[in-house]
Scaffold this active site. Sequence first.
Site, PDB file in Angstrom:
ATOM      1  N   ASP A   1       9.888   2.455   6.121  1.00 11.69           N
ATOM      2  CA  ASP A   1      10.875   1.819   6.991  1.00 11.69           C
ATOM      3  C   ASP A   1      11.572   2.845   7.872  1.00 11.69           C
ATOM      4  O   ASP A   1      11.741   2.646   9.072  1.00 11.69           O
ATOM      5  CB  ASP A   1      11.930   1.085   6.161  1.00 11.69           C
ATOM      6  CG  ASP A   1      11.323  -0.040   5.360  1.00 11.69           C
ATOM      7  OD1 ASP A   1      10.158  -0.400   5.620  1.00 11.69           O
ATOM      8  OD2 ASP A   1      12.009  -0.552   4.461  1.00 11.69           O
TER       9      ASP A   1
ATOM     10  N   SER B   1      14.346  -4.724   7.695  1.00 16.35           N
ATOM     11  CA  SER B   1      14.871  -3.393   7.418  1.00 16.35           C
ATOM     12  C   SER B   1      16.099  -3.019   8.237  1.00 16.35           C
ATOM     13  O   SER B   1      16.147  -1.982   8.894  1.00 16.35           O
ATOM     14  CB  SER B   1      13.774  -2.338   7.582  1.00 16.35           C
ATOM     15  OG  SER B   1      14.035  -1.315   6.658  1.00 16.35           O
TER      16      SER B   1
ATOM     17  N   THR C   1       0.833  -1.208   0.000  1.00 17.25           N
ATOM     18  CA  THR C   1       0.000   0.000   0.000  1.00 17.25           C
ATOM     19  C   THR C   1       0.867   1.256   0.000  1.00 17.25           C
ATOM     20  O   THR C   1       0.398   2.320  -0.395  1.00 17.25           O
ATOM     21  CB  THR C   1      -0.910   0.048   1.248  1.00 17.25           C
ATOM     22  OG1 THR C   1      -0.092  -0.245   2.392  1.00 17.25           O
ATOM     23  CG2 THR C   1      -2.039  -0.956   1.167  1.00 17.25           C
ATOM     24  N   ASP C   2       2.126   1.122   0.436  1.00 15.47           N
ATOM     25  CA  ASP C   2       2.941   2.336   0.642  1.00 15.47           C
ATOM     26  C   ASP C   2       3.132   3.139  -0.641  1.00 15.47           C
ATOM     27  O   ASP C   2       2.930   4.345  -0.661  1.00 15.47           O
ATOM     28  CB  ASP C   2       4.283   2.009   1.324  1.00 15.47           C
ATOM     29  CG  ASP C   2       5.117   0.970   0.585  1.00 15.47           C
ATOM     30  OD1 ASP C   2       4.561   0.263  -0.286  1.00 15.47           O
ATOM     31  OD2 ASP C   2       6.325   0.873   0.876  1.00 15.47           O
TER      32      ASP C   2
ATOM     33  N   TYR D   1       8.268  -5.903  -8.615  1.00 11.03           N
ATOM     34  CA  TYR D   1       7.870  -4.619  -8.027  1.00 11.03           C
ATOM     35  C   TYR D   1       7.556  -3.620  -9.146  1.00 11.03           C
ATOM     36  O   TYR D   1       6.522  -2.948  -9.128  1.00 11.03           O
ATOM     37  CB  TYR D   1       8.999  -4.100  -7.131  1.00 11.03           C
ATOM     38  CG  TYR D   1       8.808  -2.703  -6.598  1.00 11.03           C
ATOM     39  CD1 TYR D   1       8.000  -2.473  -5.496  1.00 11.03           C
ATOM     40  CD2 TYR D   1       9.441  -1.622  -7.189  1.00 11.03           C
ATOM     41  CE1 TYR D   1       7.825  -1.184  -4.994  1.00 11.03           C
ATOM     42  CE2 TYR D   1       9.271  -0.340  -6.707  1.00 11.03           C
ATOM     43  CZ  TYR D   1       8.462  -0.123  -5.616  1.00 11.03           C
ATOM     44  OH  TYR D   1       8.294   1.143  -5.134  1.00 11.03           O
TER      45      TYR D   1
ATOM     46  N   GLY E   1      14.268  -8.682   5.539  1.00  8.12           N
ATOM     47  CA  GLY E   1      12.996  -7.972   5.458  1.00  8.12           C
ATOM     48  C   GLY E   1      12.632  -7.253   6.740  1.00  8.12           C
ATOM     49  O   GLY E   1      11.526  -6.721   6.869  1.00  8.12           O
TER      50      GLY E   1
ATOM     51  N   GLU F   1      19.088   5.905   0.612  1.00  7.63           N
ATOM     52  CA  GLU F   1      18.872   4.629  -0.119  1.00  7.63           C
ATOM     53  C   GLU F   1      18.725   4.895  -1.609  1.00  7.63           C
ATOM     54  O   GLU F   1      19.254   4.174  -2.439  1.00  7.63           O
ATOM     55  CB  GLU F   1      17.625   3.887   0.385  1.00  7.63           C
ATOM     56  CG  GLU F   1      17.754   3.371   1.765  1.00  7.63           C
ATOM     57  CD  GLU F   1      17.534   1.857   1.948  1.00  7.63           C
ATOM     58  OE1 GLU F   1      17.360   1.102   0.979  1.00  7.63           O
ATOM     59  OE2 GLU F   1      17.554   1.454   3.114  1.00  7.63           O
TER      60      GLU F   1
HETATM   61  P1  ADP Z   1      17.030  -5.257   4.815  1.00  5.52           P
HETATM   62  O1  ADP Z   1      16.940  -3.781   4.952  1.00  5.52           O
HETATM   63  O2  ADP Z   1      15.742  -5.888   4.449  1.00  5.52           O
HETATM   64  O3  ADP Z   1      17.650  -5.934   6.002  1.00  5.52           O
HETATM   65  P2  ADP Z   1      18.785  -4.524   2.681  1.00  5.52           P
HETATM   66  O4  ADP Z   1      19.404  -5.297   1.583  1.00  5.52           O
HETATM   67  O5  ADP Z   1      17.967  -3.344   2.346  1.00  5.52           O
HETATM   68  O6  ADP Z   1      17.991  -5.562   3.585  1.00  5.52           O
HETATM   69  O7  ADP Z   1      19.937  -4.002   3.647  1.00  5.52           O
HETATM   70  C1  ADP Z   1      20.929  -4.870   4.097  1.00  5.52           C
HETATM   71  C2  ADP Z   1      22.281  -4.163   4.021  1.00  5.52           C
HETATM   72  O8  ADP Z   1      22.349  -3.140   5.033  1.00  5.52           O
HETATM   73  C3  ADP Z   1      23.445  -5.076   4.327  1.00  5.52           C
HETATM   74  O9  ADP Z   1      23.862  -5.780   3.184  1.00  5.52           O
HETATM   75  C4  ADP Z   1      24.502  -4.090   4.810  1.00  5.52           C
HETATM   76  O10 ADP Z   1      25.127  -3.440   3.722  1.00  5.52           O
HETATM   77  C5  ADP Z   1      23.665  -3.059   5.551  1.00  5.52           C
HETATM   78  N1  ADP Z   1      23.606  -3.384   6.979  1.00  5.52           N
HETATM   79  C6  ADP Z   1      22.547  -3.768   7.690  1.00  5.52           C
HETATM   80  N2  ADP Z   1      22.867  -4.003   8.984  1.00  5.52           N
HETATM   81  C7  ADP Z   1      24.182  -3.752   9.084  1.00  5.52           C
HETATM   82  C8  ADP Z   1      25.140  -3.801  10.150  1.00  5.52           C
HETATM   83  N3  ADP Z   1      24.800  -4.194  11.374  1.00  5.52           N
HETATM   84  N4  ADP Z   1      26.410  -3.455   9.886  1.00  5.52           N
HETATM   85  C9  ADP Z   1      26.774  -3.078   8.656  1.00  5.52           C
HETATM   86  N5  ADP Z   1      25.942  -3.009   7.609  1.00  5.52           N
HETATM   87  C10 ADP Z   1      24.671  -3.339   7.815  1.00  5.52           C
HETATM   88 MG    MG Z   2      16.425  -2.452   3.382  1.00  6.63          MG
END
Ligand code: ADP
Ligand code: MG
Length: 401
Positions: free
Chosen positions: A187, A141, A51-52, A237, A139, A175
């Site tokens: 998010d 975030s 919905t977002d 998407y 997922g 992002e």
């Molecule tokens: P989601 O947001 O669903 O978890 P994404 O692919 O959008 O998945 O984001 C994941 C990415 O965010 C990781 O590959 C990394 O680059 C970054 N990230 C998330 N948590 C950490 C963390 N604790 N330390 C470093 N990078 C992180």
């Molecule tokens: Mg993400």
Amino acid sequence: MSAATRDSCNNSTDPIFENLRGAFVEQFGHERKPSVLARAPGRVNLIGGHTDYNDGFVLPTTVDRAVYVALRPRTDERVRLHSQNFGEEVEYALSKPHVSSLPQWAQYVAGVAEELRTKCGLDAGFEGVLFGNVPLGAGLSSSAALEVAAAEGLTRLFGIDLGAEEMALLCQQVEHTYVGVQCGVMDQMATRLGRAGNVLSLDCRTLDYEHVPLPLSEASIVIADSQVSRELADSKYNERLAECEEGVTFFQQFDDSIKALRDVSSELFEAHASELSETTKRRCRHVITENRRVKKSVQALQAEDLETFGALMSAAHSSIRDDYEVSIPELDHLVATAENTEGVYGARMTGAGFGGCVVCLAANSALEPLQQRLSQQYEDQFGLEPALYVVEENLEVMTLH
Ligand code: ADP
Ligand code: MG
């Protein structure tokens, strides 16, 4: 909520802050204690799927896992970052970040710093250690948690005054611009504004929001990660985006004030649904009915009626599976297993689909059998073990000096 109250909120004993302080000193030397520690939680969207980007309504809540940063300013222009999760360090000049050449985890932080440098006057280097226990790419975030933790920490470190909504938008921009993910702002809003014991009822068009208490004294949110990666999610998407756009264009002929599917009433939809192609009709029906379910969910939570809320979650899953078609057998299986477990109010896939997580609402008395059945039956069927998370509390953003 002001920063001062956030500091004194319930979770100030979070032991991960202490660990991070230690890691910072280990990384950068004993004379270099961090000046600011910040954390931002992951989130799960309880209802309001897809919905977002249709200007609609969502109902996310934070989870009990977060991304943490420890920061210290420098007197020069250098930025040094160490990731505990990746065991990597990067160093660059603040005004020449070359963000795309950094490892991905650092792009989020460097992107936040660059936005703060160009828009809010951040003008000194810093060093930081990062750690997170939000599972990456599941997922929940972790990326928004990382962005918001960095933004919280850096704004506090340099005395930059940035409102919650502005911060969420800045992080969304990161992002888009630096990581290349065209996400909505849910998010970042959920992570930044989430409040302990509440869900965030968010209007994705106006960004108006309301905290709604989660009546969870005898129930819990359980998340099951299917361990299926969301490879198809991006291309599908774009396909869904185009299909929704087609629906908007169609309904505009009856009312030119319609800007998104959010503006199409159930009556208008019913009156003309048969004139749409079967696919477009189903996509529109999902979005239009889902917005209604989110609103009813808010009322159900306000009435502390978990039965109704759970039924809405399950109806949302059927709709996203049959009409929106972004679920997969693995997610459907997890949802069905949960729904067939005594004491479970409802369950649905959450997030973009084609992988990722299922979210369940279950009575506390059902937690053990639920987890056992989810693991066992999923493994029997797909040979995969789902990662299960019982959300113990909804963490809030927090910053410490
Ligand atoms: P989601 O947001 O669903 O978890 P994404 O692919 O959008 O998945 O984001 C994941 C990415 O965010 C990781 O590959 C990394 O680059 C970054 N990230 C998330 N948590 C950490 C963390 N604790 N330390 C470093 N990078 C992180
Ligand atoms: Mg993400």
